[in-house]
Motif scaffolding. Structure first.
Motif, PDB file in Angstrom:
ATOM      1  N   SER A  26       6.690   1.320  12.561  1.00 59.47           N
ATOM      2  CA  SER A  26       7.398   0.042  12.657  1.00 59.47           C
ATOM      3  C   SER A  26       6.507  -1.111  12.228  1.00 59.47           C
ATOM      4  O   SER A  26       6.977  -2.092  11.646  1.00 59.47           O
ATOM      5  N   GLN A  27       5.194  -0.991  12.502  1.00 56.55           N
ATOM      6  CA  GLN A  27       4.270  -2.044  12.087  1.00 56.55           C
ATOM      7  C   GLN A  27       4.209  -2.153  10.568  1.00 56.55           C
ATOM      8  O   GLN A  27       4.168  -3.262  10.010  1.00 56.55           O
ATOM      9  N   HIS A  28       4.205  -1.004   9.880  1.00 58.04           N
ATOM     10  CA  HIS A  28       4.222  -1.027   8.415  1.00 58.04           C
ATOM     11  C   HIS A  28       5.438  -1.803   7.903  1.00 58.04           C
ATOM     12  O   HIS A  28       5.335  -2.625   6.976  1.00 58.04           O
ATOM     13  N   VAL A  29       6.592  -1.538   8.492  1.00 56.75           N
ATOM     14  CA  VAL A  29       7.822  -2.200   8.044  1.00 56.75           C
ATOM     15  C   VAL A  29       7.781  -3.685   8.364  1.00 56.75           C
ATOM     16  O   VAL A  29       8.077  -4.537   7.504  1.00 56.75           O
ATOM     17  N   ALA A  74       6.083   4.855   4.592  1.00 57.31           N
ATOM     18  CA  ALA A  74       6.734   4.567   5.868  1.00 57.31           C
ATOM     19  C   ALA A  74       8.134   4.014   5.658  1.00 57.31           C
ATOM     20  O   ALA A  74       9.093   4.416   6.332  1.00 57.31           O
ATOM     21  N   ILE A  75       8.285   3.081   4.724  1.00 55.79           N
ATOM     22  CA  ILE A  75       9.596   2.489   4.445  1.00 55.79           C
ATOM     23  C   ILE A  75      10.576   3.557   3.967  1.00 55.79           C
ATOM     24  O   ILE A  75      11.725   3.625   4.411  1.00 55.79           O
ATOM     25  N   THR A  95       0.834  -1.200   0.000  1.00 60.39           N
ATOM     26  CA  THR A  95       0.000   0.000   0.000  1.00 60.39           C
ATOM     27  C   THR A  95       0.870   1.251   0.000  1.00 60.39           C
ATOM     28  O   THR A  95       2.049   1.208   0.376  1.00 60.39           O
ATOM     29  N   LEU A  96       0.261   2.360  -0.385  1.00 60.19           N
ATOM     30  CA  LEU A  96       0.978   3.635  -0.406  1.00 60.19           C
ATOM     31  C   LEU A  96       1.468   4.029   0.989  1.00 60.19           C
ATOM     32  O   LEU A  96       2.623   4.464   1.132  1.00 60.19           O
ATOM     33  N   ILE A 136      11.111   3.926  -5.943  1.00 60.23           N
ATOM     34  CA  ILE A 136       9.706   3.957  -6.352  1.00 60.23           C
ATOM     35  C   ILE A 136       8.939   4.990  -5.538  1.00 60.23           C
ATOM     36  O   ILE A 136       8.115   5.746  -6.063  1.00 60.23           O
ATOM     37  N   ALA A 137       9.241   5.048  -4.233  1.00 65.47           N
ATOM     38  CA  ALA A 137       8.555   5.998  -3.353  1.00 65.47           C
ATOM     39  C   ALA A 137       8.806   7.433  -3.799  1.00 65.47           C
ATOM     40  O   ALA A 137       7.890   8.272  -3.774  1.00 65.47           O
TER      41      ALA A 137
END
Length: 295
Positions: free
Chosen positions: A35-38, A10-11, A4-5, A69-70
């Motif tokens: 941190s959860q996203h990662v 986040a990364i 997801t975006l 990409i981000a």
């Protein structure tokens, strides 16, 4: 689960900031959320995105590809916002401007702000190459630069015509001269700008045409640093004649081999039709006409 975006953001923020805390501050999220996203991305795809070294998180090669990409996605977001706001009225618009020299661009900005006080203006300064790239990438709406080559990608509006001059501290014995030649300057301690400077391109061409290979005592990456070096008596520098409004302790002296006049112009992408850009170009024309009357 598809990437997801928010996860990509986040990364990228962790890679830029080196920690979950720094990324959380940048994104306006909680540290656990970042941190959860990662962790979720690493777990779902079976990959490693960061390595911890010396207390900081460093992106793996795979993570670096995601960050590329981000950055592209962020550029597309900026472009989407521009498309949505470019027809905003001058009552609440926004305009971003890239300046190669503080002057006369700042004088035009002052005139523009006087005409349209409710428009929010942001200014980015930098070298010739940096400002051209910013306009091409739509990171700024309009640039102001001297010696801009003809380029069908841009539409331009002439601001002033000016030459490059030598600048010398007023108490330097060289300040008594009315003019220089490149041969005379070869005997002086020279202060040059680094690659990417429009000023330095003119200086390099002049010395090359005169068949000299100068060895500067200083190579500086910004015009302000070069000006300060001259103001502190370190040597002879170079600048566009109207490149600054400062007059402290520095004399501008013409150089015979640099006496060609160059156009300084405001420019934007040829397909740019934003109301604010058109208003800025109108301010450029008004500034030019006002100065022509004074001359």
């Amino acid at each position: 689960m598809p990437i997801t975006l928010p996860r990509i953001r986040a990364i990228n923020a962790v890679a830029n900031g080196g920690s979950y805390a720094a990324a959380a501050r940048q994104l306006g999220l909680s540290q656990p959320a970042v941190s959860q996203h990662v962790r979720d991305t690493e777990a779902e795809y079976g990959v490693r995105l960061f390595l911890r070294r010396n207390g900081a998180l460093h992106p793996t090669p795979l993570c670096a590809q995601l960050c590329d990409i981000a950055e592209r996605m962020a550029g597309e977001e900026r472009e989407a916002e521009r498309i949505l706001t470019r027809h905003t009225t001058l009552l609440d618009g926004r305009l971003s401007i890239g300046l190669g020299n503080s002057m006369p661009g700042m004088a035009v900005i002052a005139l523009f702000r006087k005409r349209h006080p409710s428009v929010s203006v942001s200014v980015e300064t930098g070298s010739f190459e940096k400002i051209v790239k910013a306009v091409l990438a739509r990171e700024v709406d309009v640039g102001v630069l001297p010696d801009l080559p003809a380029d069908g990608r841009f539409r331009t509006e002439l601001l002033v015509r000016q030459d490059v001059v030598a600048v010398v501290h007023a108490q330097n014995s060289l300040a008594e001269r009315q003019s220089f030649t490149c041969a005379q300057l070869m005997e002086a301690p020279l202060i040059f700008r680094t690659r990417g400077s429009s000023t330095q391109r003119v200086v390099d061409r002049a010395f090359r045409a005169a068949r000299f290979e100068p060895a500067p005592i200083l190579m500086l990456d910004t015009r302000d640093a070069a000006y300060e070096a001259v103001a502190n008596g370190l040597g002879v520098g170079f600048m566009w004649r109207h490149g600054t409004g400062r007059t402290d302790a520095v004399r501008r002296i013409p150089v015979r081999e640099m006496n060609r006049m160059y156009d300084e112009a405001a420019f934007t992408l040829a397909d740019e039709q934003a109301v604010m850009v058109d208003a800025f170009m109108a301010a450029v024309r008004a500034f030019r006409a006002e100065n022509a009357q004074q001359e």
